[in-house]
Design a protein around this motif. Sequence first.
Motif, PDB file in Angstrom:
ATOM      1  N   ASN A 178       0.850  -1.195   0.000  1.00 29.01           N
ATOM      2  CA  ASN A 178       0.000   0.000   0.000  1.00 29.01           C
ATOM      3  C   ASN A 178       0.881   1.239   0.000  1.00 29.01           C
ATOM      4  N   LEU A 179       0.962   1.899  -1.148  1.00 25.24           N
ATOM      5  CA  LEU A 179       1.790   3.098  -1.276  1.00 25.24           C
ATOM      6  C   LEU A 179       1.051   4.364  -0.875  1.00 25.24           C
ATOM      7  N   ARG A 180      -0.226   4.254  -0.583  1.00 31.67           N
ATOM      8  CA  ARG A 180      -1.020   5.439  -0.227  1.00 31.67           C
ATOM      9  C   ARG A 180      -1.227   5.563   1.281  1.00 31.67           C
ATOM     10  N   ALA A 181      -0.591   4.704   2.038  1.00 31.36           N
ATOM     11  CA  ALA A 181      -0.699   4.792   3.496  1.00 31.36           C
ATOM     12  C   ALA A 181      -0.061   6.086   3.988  1.00 31.36           C
ATOM     13  N   ARG A 182      -0.523   6.568   5.111  1.00 32.23           N
ATOM     14  CA  ARG A 182      -0.015   7.806   5.700  1.00 32.23           C
ATOM     15  C   ARG A 182       0.348   7.570   7.160  1.00 32.23           C
ATOM     16  N   TRP A 183       1.394   8.273   7.615  1.00 36.11           N
ATOM     17  CA  TRP A 183       1.780   8.194   9.020  1.00 36.11           C
ATOM     18  C   TRP A 183       2.116   9.581   9.540  1.00 36.11           C
TER      19      TRP A 183
END
Length: 429
Positions: free
Chosen positions: A224-229
Amino acid sequence: MDENEILFDDLDIPAFDPFARLQQRMQGQQGRRAGGLFGGSDDSDEEDEDDDAHAQDDPDGLDDGRVRSARVVVEDDLITFARDDFDDVGVYQIIEQAMSVDFNYYEVEVMDWGAQGRIGIGLARDNYPLNRQPGWNYGSVAYHCDDGKLFQNSGFGRAFAAPAQQGDVIGCGIDYSAEAVRDRVRVFFTRNGSEIGQALVEVPPTGFFPTVGLHSSGESVRVNLRARWPPEQDDEMIGDDQDPNAKWSRLSKVTKKDGLLSYIGLGQSDSDGGIAQSCVPLTHCNHYFELEIVDSGDKGYVAIGIARQDYPTYRHPGWNPGSVAYHADDGKLFHGEGRGREFGPSCHQGDRMGCGVQFLKDDDDDDDLDDGESEEDAGEGRKIEVFFTRNGKRVGKEIATVPKGGFFPIIGMLSRGEKVRAVLTPLSG
């Protein structure tokens, strides 16, 4: 618990910012193909799609300008190991875009553990060898799921975190808000929404790229390249009618489930500290919270207190500047340093520990607030009284200076098996 280790934060090392240099390099590179892995579309690529699909049928090599891979089968975002033996390593690397301020984090879900779960998740240079697990060779760093070790430029790993398991979501990112030291940046890893550790890593000349390694039959992951942290949160998440634990949004080596905050770190050294920090600062109306020690774990290293918003995630509350904390194991009070003072009784499983603040008389007048200035910002530099309780009775107090942005409730844990139930509830009256 006292700590005598020399802190990395305390070393007098001249700061160096590689981020600007890395951004300059990336601006000079040729743009990658539009409509790639990060979204968007480009009709001109339709003819290339058949070639890409055909290339993916060959597990021994693929490099289409967006992805480099070998010995894996790629189906959209699902990556599967394409070998039945353990001699070869399968590698999947995203080279469409280097890690940057705008793209600083990605996640991998372990869909199938396979024979041994020898899955590596991390970052590597763009020309990394496709027959080596990330972390094994120069220009790479990775967390390995099977043993929980961190590998950094070497085939010898070090103890880092607990092993993963099927169904876990492992994240990897670069903290661009942290101060760089010389030519190194802080690379961090997460597991199921909680930070599990970090490492200072040298940035390769062309930057870091997401890289996943597979090394036993049947392994399969989803990228998942659209994950955010940290994960974006709706304002409703901090409403008074929500689960109180939803407010504990800054987690490191701590998970929250079924009303419990549980430590998942190694608990082997001072740097293995886990924290849960509230996203809501303490104010006149929100000035007290409690925890119940559900399980003291191996050593009962539970701490309760307050800290600045950017408190180091790997440091026990009270040990670093901008924090005050009461420690359960020895009953000591820690105020911005690693040596505590005698304060109150120790606390054990079943005990309730509380922490609150009282704004001193000169600070109670809200008329001093400037237009547009929040209550917590207005308190910067002012003195407050921090008090602690045990099973509903006051233990003692400490005077502290409010940092920029205010003080935030924080809970620390540092030994295996520790679990607490925390409630952010103002005192009545």
